[in-house]
Design a protein around this motif. Structure first.
Motif, mmCIF file in Angstrom:
data_model
loop_
_atom_site.group_PDB
_atom_site.id
_atom_site.type_symbol
_atom_site.label_atom_id
_atom_site.label_comp_id
_atom_site.label_asym_id
_atom_site.label_seq_id
_atom_site.Cartn_x
_atom_site.Cartn_y
_atom_site.Cartn_z
ATOM 1 N N LEU A 61 -36.166 52.287 40.012
ATOM 2 C CA LEU A 61 -35.042 51.400 40.279
ATOM 3 C C LEU A 61 -33.727 52.150 40.096
ATOM 4 C CD1 LEU A 61 -36.025 48.112 38.455
ATOM 5 C CD2 LEU A 61 -35.861 48.503 40.916
ATOM 6 N N PRO A 62 -32.720 51.822 40.911
ATOM 7 C CA PRO A 62 -31.416 52.457 40.714
ATOM 8 C C PRO A 62 -30.903 52.128 39.304
ATOM 9 C CG PRO A 62 -31.271 50.618 42.242
ATOM 10 C CD PRO A 62 -32.710 50.868 42.008
ATOM 11 N N HIS A 63 -30.256 53.101 38.644
ATOM 12 C CA HIS A 63 -29.915 52.891 37.230
ATOM 13 C C HIS A 63 -28.861 51.798 37.048
ATOM 14 C CE1 HIS A 63 -26.527 55.595 38.112
ATOM 15 N NE2 HIS A 63 -25.954 55.037 37.071
ATOM 16 N N ASP A 64 -28.085 51.476 38.112
ATOM 17 C CA ASP A 64 -27.107 50.388 38.004
ATOM 18 C C ASP A 64 -27.768 49.015 37.867
ATOM 19 O OD1 ASP A 64 -24.640 51.695 38.004
ATOM 20 O OD2 ASP A 64 -24.881 52.134 40.150
ATOM 21 N N ALA A 65 -29.068 48.951 38.175
ATOM 22 C CA ALA A 65 -29.750 47.655 38.137
ATOM 23 C C ALA A 65 -29.747 47.038 36.748
ATOM 24 C CB ALA A 65 -31.185 47.800 38.640
ATOM 25 N N VAL A 66 -29.679 47.898 35.702
ATOM 26 C CA VAL A 66 -29.677 47.345 34.346
ATOM 27 C C VAL A 66 -28.413 46.534 34.079
ATOM 28 C CG1 VAL A 66 -31.143 49.132 33.351
ATOM 29 C CG2 VAL A 66 -28.665 49.442 33.385
ATOM 30 N N GLN A 67 -27.387 46.764 34.874
ATOM 31 C CA GLN A 67 -26.133 46.019 34.691
ATOM 32 C C GLN A 67 -26.244 44.574 35.127
ATOM 33 O OE1 GLN A 67 -22.613 47.492 36.409
ATOM 34 N NE2 GLN A 67 -22.936 49.602 35.784
ATOM 35 N N ILE A 68 -27.246 44.307 35.968
ATOM 36 C CA ILE A 68 -27.277 42.995 36.627
ATOM 37 C C ILE A 68 -27.130 41.810 35.662
ATOM 38 C CG2 ILE A 68 -28.740 41.410 37.964
ATOM 39 C CD1 ILE A 68 -29.489 43.779 39.721
ATOM 40 N N THR A 96 -22.774 48.160 48.186
ATOM 41 C CA THR A 96 -22.586 48.204 49.634
ATOM 42 C C THR A 96 -21.673 49.341 50.053
ATOM 43 O OG1 THR A 96 -22.738 45.812 49.542
ATOM 44 C CG2 THR A 96 -22.042 46.759 51.630
ATOM 45 N N TYR A 97 -20.467 49.413 49.412
ATOM 46 C CA TYR A 97 -19.446 50.327 49.922
ATOM 47 C C TYR A 97 -19.502 51.715 49.285
ATOM 48 C CZ TYR A 97 -17.545 45.899 51.528
ATOM 49 O OH TYR A 97 -17.397 44.691 52.105
ATOM 50 N N GLU A 98 -19.894 51.790 47.998
ATOM 51 C CA GLU A 98 -19.872 53.088 47.341
ATOM 52 C C GLU A 98 -21.229 53.771 47.377
ATOM 53 O OE1 GLU A 98 -18.197 53.237 43.333
ATOM 54 O OE2 GLU A 98 -16.976 51.494 43.872
ATOM 55 N N LEU A 99 -22.259 52.996 46.980
ATOM 56 C CA LEU A 99 -23.548 53.634 46.786
ATOM 57 C C LEU A 99 -24.443 53.545 48.014
ATOM 58 C CD1 LEU A 99 -24.113 52.003 43.274
ATOM 59 C CD2 LEU A 99 -23.164 54.266 43.736
ATOM 60 N N GLY A 100 -24.215 52.540 48.839
ATOM 61 C CA GLY A 100 -25.064 52.378 50.010
ATOM 62 C C GLY A 100 -26.525 52.247 49.636
ATOM 63 N N ASN A 101 -26.771 51.581 48.522
ATOM 64 C CA ASN A 101 -28.142 51.483 48.013
ATOM 65 C C ASN A 101 -28.759 50.140 48.386
ATOM 66 O OD1 ASN A 101 -30.433 51.121 46.408
ATOM 67 N ND2 ASN A 101 -29.654 52.562 44.873
ATOM 68 N N GLY A 102 -29.698 50.176 49.337
ATOM 69 C CA GLY A 102 -30.313 48.941 49.831
ATOM 70 C C GLY A 102 -31.027 48.157 48.749
ATOM 71 N N VAL A 103 -31.720 48.866 47.885
ATOM 72 C CA VAL A 103 -32.477 48.184 46.837
ATOM 73 C C VAL A 103 -31.523 47.459 45.894
ATOM 74 C CG1 VAL A 103 -33.985 48.508 44.856
ATOM 75 C CG2 VAL A 103 -34.412 49.761 46.979
ATOM 76 N N LEU A 104 -30.424 48.138 45.519
ATOM 77 C CA LEU A 104 -29.463 47.510 44.615
ATOM 78 C C LEU A 104 -28.827 46.282 45.273
ATOM 79 C CD1 LEU A 104 -28.264 47.745 41.814
ATOM 80 C CD2 LEU A 104 -26.396 49.095 42.787
ATOM 81 N N ILE A 105 -28.546 46.404 46.576
ATOM 82 C CA ILE A 105 -27.989 45.258 47.299
ATOM 83 C C ILE A 105 -28.942 44.073 47.198
ATOM 84 C CG2 ILE A 105 -27.353 44.331 49.567
ATOM 85 C CD1 ILE A 105 -26.339 47.117 50.298
ATOM 86 N N LEU A 106 -30.214 44.355 47.484
ATOM 87 C CA LEU A 106 -31.209 43.275 47.452
ATOM 88 C C LEU A 106 -31.319 42.673 46.055
ATOM 89 C CD1 LEU A 106 -34.107 44.510 49.735
ATOM 90 C CD2 LEU A 106 -32.613 42.522 50.067
ATOM 91 N N LEU A 107 -31.339 43.539 45.040
ATOM 92 C CA LEU A 107 -31.498 43.039 43.674
ATOM 93 C C LEU A 107 -30.312 42.172 43.252
ATOM 94 C CD1 LEU A 107 -33.006 46.125 41.798
ATOM 95 C CD2 LEU A 107 -34.138 43.956 42.311
ATOM 96 N N THR A 108 -29.095 42.631 43.533
ATOM 97 C CA THR A 108 -27.923 41.833 43.130
ATOM 98 C C THR A 108 -27.874 40.517 43.903
ATOM 99 O OG1 THR A 108 -26.734 43.345 44.572
ATOM 100 C CG2 THR A 108 -26.250 43.493 42.234
ATOM 101 N N LEU A 109 -28.132 40.620 45.217
ATOM 102 C CA LEU A 109 -28.140 39.392 46.016
ATOM 103 C C LEU A 109 -29.173 38.408 45.479
ATOM 104 C CD1 LEU A 109 -27.830 40.152 49.827
ATOM 105 C CD2 LEU A 109 -26.432 38.626 48.404
ATOM 106 N N GLY A 110 -30.368 38.950 45.208
ATOM 107 C CA GLY A 110 -31.446 38.106 44.700
ATOM 108 C C GLY A 110 -31.056 37.443 43.392
#
Lengths: 256, 245, 161
Positions: free
Chosen positions: A39-46, A214-228
């Motif tokens: 998982l992208p490491h930013d995911a822990v911030q969610i 979306t704009y900085e990391l372009g990380n699809g998984v992170l987008i999906l996780l935050t949206l979810g």
């Protein structure tokens, strides 16, 4: 041609199913590929981001309540005020909240020096009008005979608010809150992350996280996780809080 | 002895004159009915007496003193009952007592007394939505009586009820009016039904329309209970009808 | 004794009292059709009120007339408490109400929630809409101080007072 479809429709329907099936398969395939990596490491911030955003929404909500409730009570009691305030409020509401954001950010960051304050203020502009209009409608729908009854029984003003006005406003307060929180979430996404003169201003929050993904990391998984996570918390709030409150209020606090 | 007096009272809303030159007295022990076609300002007149609306011209005297603001000697019964849906029957009836800072125990007792008087014992914990129209109007009556007004005001109190229910509620009002334990000294009822006025009232004020003026005061001297089959009853009805037409 | 259980006619207390009053005004006997006509009252609705008053023993209906019985006369002449006492005594003679009293009496606290009463009503009267029967049962029961219902606690109970 009530029953039976023409061959062309069959072909179209078949093609539609085929395309949908292909897209689903690709999406599932992509998801499996994406989530099989760490998982992208930013995911822990969610979770923290969600809490921070909820805090901003709650603060904006309280500010909105603090001015819309008294104003709508006043309007409900005074036809002349209603005629003056309603058009002003309509103009205010018709300006898209997001359009004001650059102005708000520039001013607030200069004056209060905080992106947090700017963010709350923008959420507030996305939230408050829904509350105001619903409350005004509710206040004006209080039957004239109820006002006369309270008046002729000489209820003191605060008793009148406690026994008549506030309970009568509850259903419209909740309708306004549900739509207002919708508007608030909407504004939240753009309110936590702002680029000005090649400098990025942002706060910890689920909206900011989504923008960064979306704009900085372009990380699809992170987008999906935050949206979810965001969709999840919105649904949860609606199911557990707003819907129940609304059903309770319309059962008990409704005129017939 | 008069409890209240209206002298040359008129009311205009913007440029429309609703009431004009109304002079009347409210005497001790009298049941007054105000009849007139719809739009004759009879409900406005009742609200002026209640002190909810101030007259444009003329004056309202309460026991000889000029009335300003809400009339403390009156309580109102409304056409559509005006009950609070979120309060129980008991709490609705206590509303006016709560406003008068009467202690809880006394409030309970007094509300209970009038709930009993209007035949609503057993309904204390019910909410208005559970009640039929007739029972709701009984709550409205109990709430008005509980503040022990000298003058009870009723605005078309039976017109939202079906015919049979209206009959039983008129009977209830007559019973309450005759009851020595109910300290109401005068009663003013607005209605558009002439038979209702003749059945209940000692004095019928007939209003004209545009603007509302008192065409005539008719004293009804029939003994109670009054029977609609009496020829004299019908003479009163005919007389008032021709005054209104 | 297992007498036949009839449904309760859909008629409130105020209407029953109003009907007795109007028959008394007409000298104690009046043609039912004429009452409907003069009051401009839906005939079916009026019939429900007549049936209710008959069930409670306040009147009989010989040949299309409504004839006020002495008990009915006592109801309209009595004050609020007399009316209620007579209603209570008469309601206790009604089979359905007896069954509900028995049902409540064998329960802890002599009470049940609304769902349980509705279930019992559907069992006793499978043909009827239990919500409707419940409304009449509650209306009459509260008036007669025979039953009480606390909507906040959802508790339907036998009024002990």
């Amino acid at each position: 041609m009530a029953r039976g479809k023409r061959p062309l429709e069959w072909v179209m329907a078949g093609a539609g199913i085929a395309i949908a099936g292909y897209l689903t398969w690709r999406a599932v395939d992509a998801l499996i590929a994406a989530f099989s990596q760490p998982l992208p490491h930013d995911a822990v911030q969610i979770p923290f981001a969600i809490l921070a955003s909820l805090g901003r929404l709650t603060l904006a909500y309280l500010i909105a309540l603090a001015w819309t409730v008294p104003l709508s009570i006043w309007i409900g009691e005074n036809e002349r005020v209603a005629r003056i305030v309603t058009p002003i409020a309509e103009i205010g509401a018709s300006i898209p909240a997001t359009a004001l954001f650059p102005l708000i950010v520039l001013f607030v960051i200069r004056i209060f020096g905080g992106m947090n304050a700017a963010s709350v203020l923008l959420v507030l502009t996305g939230m408050q009008w829904y509350l105001l209009f619903n409350l005004i409608a509710g206040a004006r729908a209080i039957p004239q005979e109820l006002k006369e009854m309270a008046h002729s029984l000489r209820l003191p003003r605060w008793r009148y608010w406690q026994r008549v006005v506030l309970p009568a406003l509850l259903p419209s307060l909740l309708t306004g809150s549900i739509t207002g929180w919708g508007g608030g979430w909407n504004a939240l996404i753009v309110s936590e992350y702002f680029v000005y003169n090649q400098k990025i201003y942002h706060v910890l929050g689920i909206g900011a996280l989504l923008d960064r993904a979306t704009y900085e990391l372009g990380n699809g998984v992170l987008i999906l996780l935050t949206l979810g996570a965001m969709v999840g918390i919105i649904i949860l709030l609606n199911r557990l809080v707003w819907r129940r409150l609304y059903q309770w209020a319309t059962r008990r606090y409704r005129f017939e | 002895m008069d409890l209240m007096r209206l002298e040359n009272v008129g009311k205009r809303f913007d440029t429309i004159s609703v009431l004009d030159g109304i002079t009347m007295t409210v005497d001790e022990g009298q049941f007054i009915a105000v009849v007139g076609p719809s739009g004759c300002g009879k409900s406005t007149l009742l609200r002026i007496i209640a002190g909810l609306i101030s007259p444009t011209t003329g004056q309202v005297l309460l026991a000889g003193r000029l009335l300003t603001g809400v009339n403390p000697e009156t309580a109102l019964v409304f056409q559509s009952f005006a009950l609070l849906p979120w309060l129980t029957v008991q709490a609705n009836v206590e509303l006016g007592l709560e406003a008068r800072r009467i202690l809880v125990a006394e409030r309970r007792r007094r509300a209970g007394f009038y709930i009993d008087k209007v035949g609503l014992e057993g309904y204390e914990e019910a909410y208005p939505r559970e009640l039929s129209g007739g029972m709701r109007q009984r709550v409205g009556l109990a709430r008005a009586l509980a503040v022990e007004p000298k003058i009870l005001l009723m605005d078309e109190p039976f017109s939202a009820l079906d015919a049979l229910t209206a009959i039983s509620l008129r009977e209830l009002v007559l019973d309450l009016w005759a009851d020595p334990q109910v300290p109401v000294n005068a009663c003013i009822m607005v209605t558009h039904i002439i038979e209702e006025a003749v059945e209940l009232a000692d004095r019928v004020l007939v209003l004209s329309t545009h603007p509302g003026r008192i065409v005539k005061e008719v004293e009804v001297t029939l003994p109670r209970p009054r029977d609609k089959r009496w020829p004299e009853f019908n003479e009163y009805v005919d007389q008032i009808f021709s005054l209104m037409a | 004794m297992d007498d036949k259980i009839d449904p309760l006619p859909d008629a409130g207390v105020n209407r029953i009292l109003g009907l007795l009053e109007i028959i008394d005004d007409r000298g104690g006997r009046e043609d039912i059709y004429r009452i409907a006509h003069e009051l401009d009252y839906e005939f079916g609705d009026l019939l429900a009120v007549v049936k209710a008053a008959e069930l409670l023993g306040f009147l009989t209906t010989p040949g299309g007339d409504a004839l006020l019985l002495p008990l009915g006369k006592q109801v309209i002449d009595g004050d609020a408490n007399v009316k209620k006492a007579i209603f209570k005594r008469q309601l206790e003679q009604v089979a359905l109400i007896n069954r509900i009293i028995e049902f409540l009496a064998q329960r802890e606290g002599r009470s049940a929630d609304k769902e349980e009463i509705l279930a019992e009503l559907s069992r006793l009267l499978p043909q009827e809409d239990p919500e409707k029967v419940f409304t009449t049962l509650l209306n009459w029961g509260r008036y007669a101080e025979l039953f009480g219902y606390d909507p906040d606690e959802d508790r339907f109970y036998i009024d002990q007072m």
